[in-house]
Write a protein that holds these residues in place. Structure first.
Motif, PDB file in Angstrom:
ATOM      1  N   ARG A  12       0.856  -1.194   0.000  1.00 16.29           N
ATOM      2  CA  ARG A  12       0.000   0.000   0.000  1.00 16.29           C
ATOM      3  C   ARG A  12       0.887   1.238   0.000  1.00 16.29           C
ATOM      4  NH1 ARG A  12      -4.050   2.144   4.822  1.00 16.29           N
ATOM      5  NH2 ARG A  12      -4.728   4.052   3.764  1.00 16.29           N
ATOM      6  N   LEU A  13       0.714   2.063  -0.995  1.00 19.30           N
ATOM      7  CA  LEU A  13       1.429   3.331  -1.084  1.00 19.30           C
ATOM      8  C   LEU A  13       0.453   4.455  -0.749  1.00 19.30           C
ATOM      9  CD1 LEU A  13       3.415   2.749  -4.399  1.00 19.30           C
ATOM     10  CD2 LEU A  13       4.163   2.319  -2.051  1.00 19.30           C
ATOM     11  N   GLN A  14       0.761   5.228   0.274  1.00 20.72           N
ATOM     12  CA  GLN A  14      -0.113   6.309   0.693  1.00 20.72           C
ATOM     13  C   GLN A  14       0.185   7.577  -0.110  1.00 20.72           C
ATOM     14  OE1 GLN A  14       0.306   6.614   4.927  1.00 20.72           O
ATOM     15  NE2 GLN A  14      -0.380   4.539   5.305  1.00 20.72           N
ATOM     16  N   GLU A  15      -0.600   8.633   0.158  1.00 21.25           N
ATOM     17  CA  GLU A  15      -0.386   9.874  -0.573  1.00 21.25           C
ATOM     18  C   GLU A  15       1.048  10.352  -0.373  1.00 21.25           C
ATOM     19  OE1 GLU A  15      -2.896   9.536   1.576  1.00 21.25           O
ATOM     20  OE2 GLU A  15      -4.617   9.379   0.234  1.00 21.25           O
ATOM     21  N   ALA A  16       1.673  10.783  -1.459  1.00 25.77           N
ATOM     22  CA  ALA A  16       3.043  11.270  -1.384  1.00 25.77           C
ATOM     23  C   ALA A  16       3.109  12.559  -0.565  1.00 25.77           C
ATOM     24  CB  ALA A  16       3.587  11.510  -2.784  1.00 25.77           C
ATOM     25  N   ILE A  17       4.234  12.736   0.124  1.00 25.35           N
ATOM     26  CA  ILE A  17       4.476  13.953   0.895  1.00 25.35           C
ATOM     27  C   ILE A  17       5.522  14.764   0.137  1.00 25.35           C
ATOM     28  CG2 ILE A  17       5.182  14.899   3.106  1.00 25.35           C
ATOM     29  CD1 ILE A  17       4.518  12.171   4.350  1.00 25.35           C
ATOM     30  N   PRO A  18       5.121  15.821  -0.561  1.00 26.93           N
ATOM     31  CA  PRO A  18       6.070  16.571  -1.394  1.00 26.93           C
ATOM     32  C   PRO A  18       7.209  17.170  -0.578  1.00 26.93           C
ATOM     33  CG  PRO A  18       3.806  17.166  -1.917  1.00 26.93           C
ATOM     34  CD  PRO A  18       3.763  16.362  -0.661  1.00 26.93           C
ATOM     35  N   LEU A  19       8.403  17.126  -1.132  1.00 26.46           N
ATOM     36  CA  LEU A  19       9.559  17.784  -0.539  1.00 26.46           C
ATOM     37  C   LEU A  19       9.617  19.201  -1.102  1.00 26.46           C
ATOM     38  CD1 LEU A  19      12.098  14.821  -0.853  1.00 26.46           C
ATOM     39  CD2 LEU A  19      10.797  15.511   1.165  1.00 26.46           C
ATOM     40  N   ALA A  20       8.711  20.048  -0.607  1.00 27.26           N
ATOM     41  CA  ALA A  20       8.557  21.394  -1.148  1.00 27.26           C
ATOM     42  C   ALA A  20       8.322  22.368  -0.008  1.00 27.26           C
ATOM     43  CB  ALA A  20       7.384  21.439  -2.130  1.00 27.26           C
ATOM     44  N   SER A  21       8.551  23.645  -0.276  1.00 22.24           N
ATOM     45  CA  SER A  21       8.346  24.676   0.737  1.00 22.24           C
ATOM     46  C   SER A  21       6.859  24.956   0.919  1.00 22.24           C
ATOM     47  CB  SER A  21       9.060  25.963   0.330  1.00 22.24           C
ATOM     48  OG  SER A  21       8.414  26.551  -0.794  1.00 22.24           O
ATOM     49  N   LEU A  22       6.527  25.641   1.997  1.00 25.54           N
ATOM     50  CA  LEU A  22       5.140  25.999   2.262  1.00 25.54           C
ATOM     51  C   LEU A  22       4.578  26.869   1.143  1.00 25.54           C
ATOM     52  CD1 LEU A  22       3.175  25.309   4.507  1.00 25.54           C
ATOM     53  CD2 LEU A  22       3.850  27.406   5.689  1.00 25.54           C
ATOM     54  N   ARG A  49       4.046  18.451   7.007  1.00 22.58           N
ATOM     55  CA  ARG A  49       5.458  18.097   7.148  1.00 22.58           C
ATOM     56  C   ARG A  49       6.306  19.344   7.385  1.00 22.58           C
ATOM     57  NH1 ARG A  49      10.223  17.354   4.299  1.00 22.58           N
ATOM     58  NH2 ARG A  49      11.309  15.403   4.652  1.00 22.58           N
ATOM     59  N   ASN A  50       5.978  20.444   6.730  1.00 24.47           N
ATOM     60  CA  ASN A  50       6.701  21.696   6.919  1.00 24.47           C
ATOM     61  C   ASN A  50       6.532  22.248   8.332  1.00 24.47           C
ATOM     62  OD1 ASN A  50       8.018  23.355   4.437  1.00 24.47           O
ATOM     63  ND2 ASN A  50       6.519  21.874   3.668  1.00 24.47           N
TER      64      ASN A  50
END
Length: 393
Positions: free
Chosen positions: A106-116, A386-387
């Motif tokens: 199961r792959l959950q929603e991706a968490i982008p490595l991006a700024s706010l 995450r930010n």
């Protein structure tokens, strides 16, 4: 006919093959499916391939890679892992069978490595109308369309919780007070109470817990009747009259298209008269509900209003049963409620970190033209959380 020697060689080869398969670690199995040019059936259990074809698995994996970049690494243990791609992290759950084949993935929603700021822009560019409000330590960090009253679905149940809490604090109700389920409270799923017999005793606390954690619609309508529609309307005047979920579904049932149009065309002060007609109609079946977006009949709230209400109810036990998109490992306290239907998605989260800093994050997405690809907002929303998470957690 095989000779004894040939049979022995085949047996040894089979044992070696099984032993090799058993040596495959979950991390290696994940890396293999993300980096291989072509997947092989032998990497998956027969039961897994019955649920998803090899082509569907490949398409699913490629969708992550095409959107978030190539595989970089994988880490974790005990079946729970994080796949790092070039532009995002993907939480993954995996189980291997005794032969080292993938039995569950199961792959959950991706968490982008991006700024706010980048994530706020991503949300703002979604088709339709969006709103994003991020408050940290009492200060607005992002306030994009935060005052707009948009369709929020079941997130409006936060207003019911506020009315119930006020009634308890005022001595009119108590959380351990018991009520018997009534037939007229019965609604359509989500939830479980719609399947319980009328007359079943339940406490106000049980109804609140189910309404928030499982978005139980029958529990919701029970709460509306017990607390009182007028008390809820005082909290959210825009939603007057405040619809029960049963009334909501009845209006959106295909056989009631004429009543739907009458409701949409009627001024707010005339709609209470239509409630009497709604009460006379039977609960529709799930198959009768219009599946296209019909945002004319909804509950409407702004991101600001939801944050203010969440601040009032965040300490109630019901609000922390379901943590939503936030990770309990990263936060001291989480309160959450969301809402969705065709063309509507809302995510409302209140957070407290180990240092005592509070955050409220509300994202709403409306599109009256088409159903939403909810993963697009959920992914960006996880990135926002995450930010905000404390560094090192």
């Amino acid at each position: 006919m095989k000779t004894p020697l040939t049979s022995l060689v085949l047996a040894l080869a089979l044992q070696a093959s099984v032993a090799l398969a058993q040596q495959v670690e979950p991390e290696a199995a994940i890396e293999r499916v993300f980096t291989a040019d072509k997947l092989e059936e032998g990497w998956f259990s027969p039961a897994f391939l019955e649920a998803l074809s090899l082509r569907e698995i490949e398409s699913f994996i490629k969708s992550f890679v095409s959107q978030h970049g190539k595989f970089r690494s994988v880490s974790g243990e005990a079946g729970e892992y994080v796949v790092e791609l070039e532009k995002a992290e993907v939480p993954a759950l995996i189980a291997l069978d005794q032969e080292g084949r993938i039995a569950a993935l199961r792959l959950q929603e991706a968490i982008p490595l991006a700024s706010l700021d980048e994530l706020a822009k991503t949300i703002a560019e979604l088709p339709g109308e969006t709103s994003l409000l991020v408050i940290s330590g009492g200060q607005d960090v992002v306030a994009d369309n935060a005052e707009a009253e948009m369709a929020v679905g079941s997130a409006a149940k936060i207003a019911i919780m506020k009315a119930a809490a006020d009634a308890v604090q005022g001595g009119k109700l108590s959380w351990d007070q018991t009520f018997e389920l009534k037939e007229e409270w019965r609604s359509l799923p989500t939830g479980i109470l719609q399947d319980w017999p009328a007359g079943t005793p339940v406490t106000l606390s049980t109804l609140a817990n189910l309404m928030i954690s499982r978005s139980d619609n029958t529990a919701t309508d029970a709460m509306v009747q017990i607390v009182g529609r007028e008390a809820i309307e005082e909290i959210t005047p825009t939603n007057k009259p405040f619809l029960t979920t049963r009334e909501f579904f009845t209006l959106k049932a295909q056989p009631n298209a004429e009543l739907f149009r009458s409701w949409v065309d009627a001024p707010a002060d005339k709609r209470p008269e239509l409630l009497e007609r709604l009460r006379e109609l039977p609960l529709p079946s799930g198959g009768e509900i219009i599946t296209r977006p019909t945002l004319e009949v909804e509950w409407f709230m702004s991101g600001r209003e939801l944050c203010e209400l969440m601040e009032e109810v965040k300490d109630l036990p019901a609000m922390s049963i379901n943590s939503g998109m936030a990770s309990p490992d990263e936060w001291e306290k989480i309160a959450y409620k969301g809402g969705s239907e065709a063309g509507v998605l809302n995510l409302t989260t209140w957070l407290e970190d180990a240092e005592g800093t509070n955050h409220c994050v509300v994202a709403t997405w409306n599109n009256p033209e088409e159903a939403l690809d909810e993963r697009r907002l959920m992914s960006a929303y996880r990135g926002v959380l995450r930010n905000l998470a404390p560094e090192g957690d």
